[in-house]
Design an enzyme around this catalytic site. Structure first.
Site, PDB file in Angstrom:
ATOM      1  N   LYS A 115      77.922  32.376  66.808  1.00 54.77           N
ATOM      2  CA  LYS A 115      78.202  31.223  65.955  1.00 54.77           C
ATOM      3  C   LYS A 115      77.034  30.896  65.036  1.00 54.77           C
ATOM      4  O   LYS A 115      77.240  30.437  63.920  1.00 54.77           O
ATOM      5  CB  LYS A 115      78.568  29.998  66.809  1.00 54.77           C
ATOM      6  N   LYS A 197      91.378  40.763  68.183  1.00 50.54           N
ATOM      7  CA  LYS A 197      92.234  39.754  68.801  1.00 50.54           C
ATOM      8  C   LYS A 197      92.883  38.887  67.715  1.00 50.54           C
ATOM      9  O   LYS A 197      92.270  38.630  66.684  1.00 50.54           O
ATOM     10  CB  LYS A 197      91.342  38.842  69.664  1.00 50.54           C
ATOM     11  N   LYS A 200      92.850  32.267  65.446  1.00 52.52           N
ATOM     12  CA  LYS A 200      93.221  31.173  64.563  1.00 52.52           C
ATOM     13  C   LYS A 200      92.243  31.032  63.403  1.00 52.52           C
ATOM     14  O   LYS A 200      92.531  30.360  62.435  1.00 52.52           O
ATOM     15  CB  LYS A 200      93.369  29.860  65.337  1.00 52.52           C
TER      16      LYS A 200
END
Ligand code: TRP
Length: 334
Positions: A115, A197, A200
């Protein structure tokens, strides 16, 4: 806490649009587990502000997510469904636990590293201590089991270490949580890059089926799904795109992978894509209707939010008071 049932805690962030992957991989599983455990399912909004949010959008997304928990089949009178920010104990316990967490441990967290690379202009302290808040979420309810994806296992391991460290000093204060092992939720991959994967946060809207997509959109996205040139419907590593479609079909219908493959023997990719698209659309339609109904009934939703926050607060306070006493804070006069 109701005596025999074990406690289960999990949470999701309200950032981005929930995808079919979130539903089949997590939410649907939560519903299956909800009878067997005393469940706390939180919309973890405190976690979300580690990344900048537009307040109005964020408020709506959190509400959408909470309503989605219910629409997916979690009964809010049996499961505690609440906004994390409504229970002050999360932040309070998080501070205390941060004094029992080493920087060396936080430095090793792979999600923090990822992140920080992604949000290089905003590497805030909250992003760094995010795993401690997650530990507080879990430990606050004396949680036995936590259903989480692989990407969160490192955080759960840290939670266990912090709890054991605390218990070693002060006695048995925290239940040591276990990751939920059992029938794992399906792992759904991107429709555009089946080695990734379904996420979203993917920028390509064609890569994901959103739970809010209408039938036409769903069918169109499946039509465009990346497959291969083998022209043979198989479930195997060499054909990740086709395998993903089979996986989705199997997860939606409850049929085994083998049965699903057998069903499409001799058929073309076009047939498979259409069948999967229709199955997904038909599965999501009632959920979408229910979701809209819940969101439009303000009085109902407000009632759920209030009652569940109070219930969560009650259990959270029990642990928090114990912790405060153990570390040596003077008792509050009530
Ligand atoms: N960090 C989790 C995620 O991004 C969300 C989360 C926060 C969570 N607190 C939790 C999950 C406690 C399980 C238990 O997926």
């Amino acid at each position: 806490m109701a005596d025999e049932k074990k406690v289960l805690f999990s949470g999701m962030q309200a950032t981005g649009n929930l995808t079919l992957g979130n539903y089949l991989g997590a939410l649907k599983n939560w519903v299956d587990l909800s009878d067997s455990y005393e469940c706390f399912y939180s919309v973890v909004d405190l976690h979300s502000i580690t990344v900048r949010q537009n307040p109005a959008e964020f408020r709506q997304k959190a509400k959408n997510l909470l309503a989605l928990y219910i629409a997916a089949g979690l009964d809010p009178t049996k499961n505690c469904i609440y906004y994390q920010s409504h229970v002050s104990g999360h932040a309070e316990l998080s501070w205390i636990l941060s004094c029992f967490t080493y920087m060396g441990e936080l430095n090793r967290m792979t999600q923090f590293k990822d992140k920080s690379a992604k949000h290089a202009d905003n590497i805030n302290a909250g992003l760094y201590t995010y795993p401690v808040l997650m530990a507080a979420d879990i430990l606050l309810y004396q949680t036995n089991v936590v259903p989480v994806g692989k990407d969160q296992l490192q955080h759960l391991e840290l939670t266990r270490d912090i709890a054991q460290r605390f218990n070693a000093i002060y006695g048995d204060v925290f239940q040591i949580p276990e990751p939920f092992i059992g029938k794992a939720g399906a792992k759904i991959m991107s429709l555009q890059d089946p080695l990734k994967k379904m996420s979203k946060s993917d920028e390509n809207p064609n890569a994901s089926i959103y739970l809010t997509d209408d039938k036409d959109t769903i069918i169109r996205k499946f039509k465009r799904a990346v497959t291969d040139s083998e022209a043979n419907i198989c479930y195997r590593e060499e054909q990740p795109g086709v395998s993903n479609l089979i996986e989705i079909y199997s997860a939606c219908t409850g049929k085994s992978i083998d049965d699903a493959v057998a069903e499409f023997a001799g058929k073309g990719y076009g047939d498979l894509k259409l069948a999967v698209g229709e199955t997904v659309a038909d599965m999501l339609a009632p959920l979408q209707t229910r979701h809209a109904e819940i969101l439009s009934d303000k009085a109902y939703l407000d009632g759920i939010v209030k009652e569940n926050a109070e219930k969560a607060q009650y259990f959270a306070n029990k642990t928090l008071r114990k912790v405060q006493k153990k570390v040596g804070f003077n008792e509050k006069i009530r």
